[in-house]
Design an enzyme around this catalytic site. Structure first.
Site, mmCIF file in Angstrom:
data_model
loop_
_atom_site.group_PDB
_atom_site.id
_atom_site.type_symbol
_atom_site.label_atom_id
_atom_site.label_comp_id
_atom_site.label_asym_id
_atom_site.label_seq_id
_atom_site.Cartn_x
_atom_site.Cartn_y
_atom_site.Cartn_z
ATOM 1 N N GLN A 296 69.740 43.210 -78.020
ATOM 2 C CA GLN A 296 69.170 42.860 -79.315
ATOM 3 C C GLN A 296 67.713 43.309 -79.365
ATOM 4 O O GLN A 296 66.948 43.048 -78.433
ATOM 5 C CB GLN A 296 69.246 41.349 -79.545
ATOM 6 C CG GLN A 296 70.661 40.815 -79.698
ATOM 7 C CD GLN A 296 71.254 40.331 -78.389
ATOM 8 O OE1 GLN A 296 70.846 40.773 -77.313
ATOM 9 N NE2 GLN A 296 72.224 39.441 -78.469
ATOM 10 N N GLN A 318 71.185 46.883 -82.763
ATOM 11 C CA GLN A 318 71.693 45.527 -82.901
ATOM 12 C C GLN A 318 70.568 44.599 -83.345
ATOM 13 O O GLN A 318 69.480 44.613 -82.772
ATOM 14 C CB GLN A 318 72.284 45.034 -81.577
ATOM 15 C CG GLN A 318 72.924 43.659 -81.675
ATOM 16 C CD GLN A 318 73.682 43.267 -80.419
ATOM 17 O OE1 GLN A 318 73.852 44.062 -79.506
ATOM 18 N NE2 GLN A 318 74.148 42.029 -80.385
ATOM 19 N N ASP A 319 70.853 43.783 -84.395
ATOM 20 C CA ASP A 319 69.898 42.792 -84.896
ATOM 21 C C ASP A 319 68.611 43.431 -85.430
ATOM 22 O O ASP A 319 67.496 43.044 -85.068
ATOM 23 C CB ASP A 319 69.549 41.785 -83.795
ATOM 24 C CG ASP A 319 70.731 40.920 -83.391
ATOM 25 O OD1 ASP A 319 71.807 41.084 -83.985
ATOM 26 O OD2 ASP A 319 70.571 40.089 -82.487
ATOM 27 N N ASP A 340 75.527 43.220 -86.435
ATOM 28 C CA ASP A 340 74.792 42.075 -87.007
ATOM 29 C C ASP A 340 73.383 42.476 -87.416
ATOM 30 O O ASP A 340 72.422 41.722 -87.219
ATOM 31 C CB ASP A 340 74.697 40.939 -85.975
ATOM 32 C CG ASP A 340 76.054 40.472 -85.468
ATOM 33 O OD1 ASP A 340 77.054 40.663 -86.175
ATOM 34 O OD2 ASP A 340 76.101 39.921 -84.354
ATOM 35 N N ARG A 397 80.213 38.746 -90.306
ATOM 36 C CA ARG A 397 80.877 37.675 -89.575
ATOM 37 C C ARG A 397 79.968 36.447 -89.611
ATOM 38 O O ARG A 397 78.735 36.570 -89.749
ATOM 39 C CB ARG A 397 81.204 38.092 -88.146
ATOM 40 C CG ARG A 397 80.014 38.531 -87.295
ATOM 41 C CD ARG A 397 80.485 38.928 -85.903
ATOM 42 N NE ARG A 397 79.373 39.310 -85.030
ATOM 43 C CZ ARG A 397 79.502 39.494 -83.704
ATOM 44 N NH1 ARG A 397 80.675 39.332 -83.122
ATOM 45 N NH2 ARG A 397 78.446 39.836 -82.979
#
Length: 477
Positions: A296, A318-319, A340, A397
């Site tokens: 992340q 990611q992130d 995400d 999600r």
């Protein structure tokens, strides 16, 4: 610029001046942040989006000028060359496919990251008609024109070979917006920040540090084109700060670092930019975390209320973008990542922006953690959702069981996994989350039992204005 829309009282000592004029005012020189009616000299009518449509591909025409008509109002965005953004739809004047065809009717399309050359325009003062300007496209080299110089209503607005004649001489009549008087590099004045030493400070953080604590009024920090490898923090006791890039597009001013959760920072602590001061604004720049894949690594951590991002690129994997439990408005911007990459418990509206899944194996775009007591979470309104590969990207999600995400009137490309666009996260089932779609278009759109749809009756309660109003009536539009 959006400063006047933020509900902030801006005194005369601040280097931003709000200007509001009726449509009948005399033409002025177009400047970034101004909102104008655009009037061809041949007809005296106003350029508008046909039918006031908010759709990609809606065509431009002329019609009798109508006071207060947002379909006839255009914001000059960025710095030369500029975007022309419709006030009603938040979409940009666009040459279809960038085709250099004389006589081709112009359209509107989502602005993305603000760097598409078929949406970039230069303004050249007419030598034959005082106060009027030729509007030239960067990609095609052709000029905006009232087709055949007609005075008829609904006459197409086209591009054609440039000539200093009445049908291509446009008056910009200012009807709103803010006119920046902050020094810019375009007039030779000193920017606030310049890595090469030509500004007041060499780093963005140094300029922020110089703002007094608990400042009561907006402070505009201008940043010269360049790459700034640093960690930038807007402290909680420094509200009303604006970071304004001075490059020709968001890609010209890059704030970047490479911290990650793997480096001991944790996910939230890995950010390149921390926004902790309320009423923050960023314009025409990039916030990036270039750590790479495997951990992340946050580009921006938003932890303050009423933030606005206009023409901003958020780059990461990611992130990428952490949106904590406050309100934010992201318009004419670009977000990319892998997993995400828009996540958190905020109430945030993405409008007329491009969201890009960069991994060929795909992944979930959102991981919302909306509190069950909050009606609104993440809204994508009139956005473009795309990716590197087909049928691999999911809409989101649930990081929290009550996650709320809505994709509304957006263009979903073939990157979306159409049969099952929502997925579970740990023990949180997507079926229990508040995941919705409404009137989306494109190859990735569709309806089935795995794609809950907002009803027409519900739609009136799920607008950008409703999302962001809160108890104080905030309206950054």
């Amino acid at each position: 610029m959006l400063l006047a829309a933020l509900g902030v009282a801006v005194p005369a000592t601040v280097a931003v001046v709000a200007v509001v004029m009726p449509a009948a005012e005399a033409a002025t020189a177009p400047v970034a942040g101004g909102v104008y009616t655009i009037v061809p000299g041949a007809s005296g009518k106003c350029v508008e989006v046909a039918g006031g449509s908010a759709d990609n591909g809606a065509l431009l025409q002329q019609a009798a000028c109508a006071a207060g008509s947002t379909k006839q109002q255009w914001k000059v965005a960025g710095s030369s060359p500029y975007n022309l953004v419709n006030a009603g739809s938040s979409r940009c004047v666009d040459v279809p496919n960038g085709a250099a065809t004389s006589g081709l009717q112009l359209q509107q399309w989502g602005c993305g990251d603000g760097t598409k050359t078929n949406q970039l325009w230069t303004f050249t003062a007419s030598s034959a008609a005082a106060g009027k300007y030729l509007i030239k496209n960067v990609a095609t080299g052709l000029c905006v024109s009232d087709k055949d110089g007609s005075t008829a209503g609904n006459n197409p607005i086209v591009q054609e070979t440039c000539a200093d004649v009445a049908r291509m001489q446009f008056a910009f009549n200012q009807v709103g917006g803010t006119t920046p008087t902050t020094p810019t590099t375009t007039n030779g004045a000193t920017p606030t920040v310049a890595a090469d030493g030509s500004g007041t400070y060499r780093t963005v953080q140094a300029a922020i540090d110089a703002v007094p604590a608990n400042n009561p009024a907006r402070r505009v920090i201008t940043i010269k084109a360049g790459t700034y490898r640093e960690i930038v923090t807007i402290p909680s006791n420094k509200p009303f700060i604006t970071l304004q890039g001075l490059g020709s597009g968001p890609s010209n001013v890059v704030i970047v670092n490479n911290h990650s959760s793997a480096g001991g920072y944790g996910t939230s602590g890995s950010a390149t930019v921390f926004v902790n001061g309320h009423d923050f604004v960023a314009m025409n720049l990039t916030m990036s975390n270039d750590y790479g894949e495997g951990s992340q690594a946050v580009a921006a951590n938003l932890n303050a209320d009423r933030s606005v991002f206009d023409g901003v690129r958020f780059l990461g994997n990611q992130d990428t973008l952490l949106v904590n439990n406050y309100r934010a408005y992201v318009v004419n911007s670009y977000v990319e990542g892998t997993v995400d990459f828009i996540f958190g418990g905020a109430t945030v509206v993405f409008r007329s922006s491009t969201i890009y899944e960069k991994r060929s194996t795909g992944g979930p775009i959102t991981a919302a953690n909306t509190d069950a007591s909050k009606t609104y979470g993440i809204l994508f309104y009139q956005c473009t959702i795309t990716g590197a590969a087909n049928n691999v990207t999911t809409l989101g999600r649930p990081w929290g069981p009550a996650a709320q995400v809505l994709y509304r009137e957006s263009s979903l490309s073939a990157t979306i996994r159409t049969s099952q666009p929502w997925t579970d996260m740990s023990s949180n089932s997507w079926k229990n989350a508040r995941f919705l779609e409404y009137r989306n278009t494109g190859a990735g759109a569709g309806t089935n039992s795995n794609r809950p749809q907002l009803s027409d009756a519900q739609a009136a309660s799920y607008t950008p204005q409703k999302y962001l109003a809160g108890s104080d009536g905030w309206n950054p539009f």
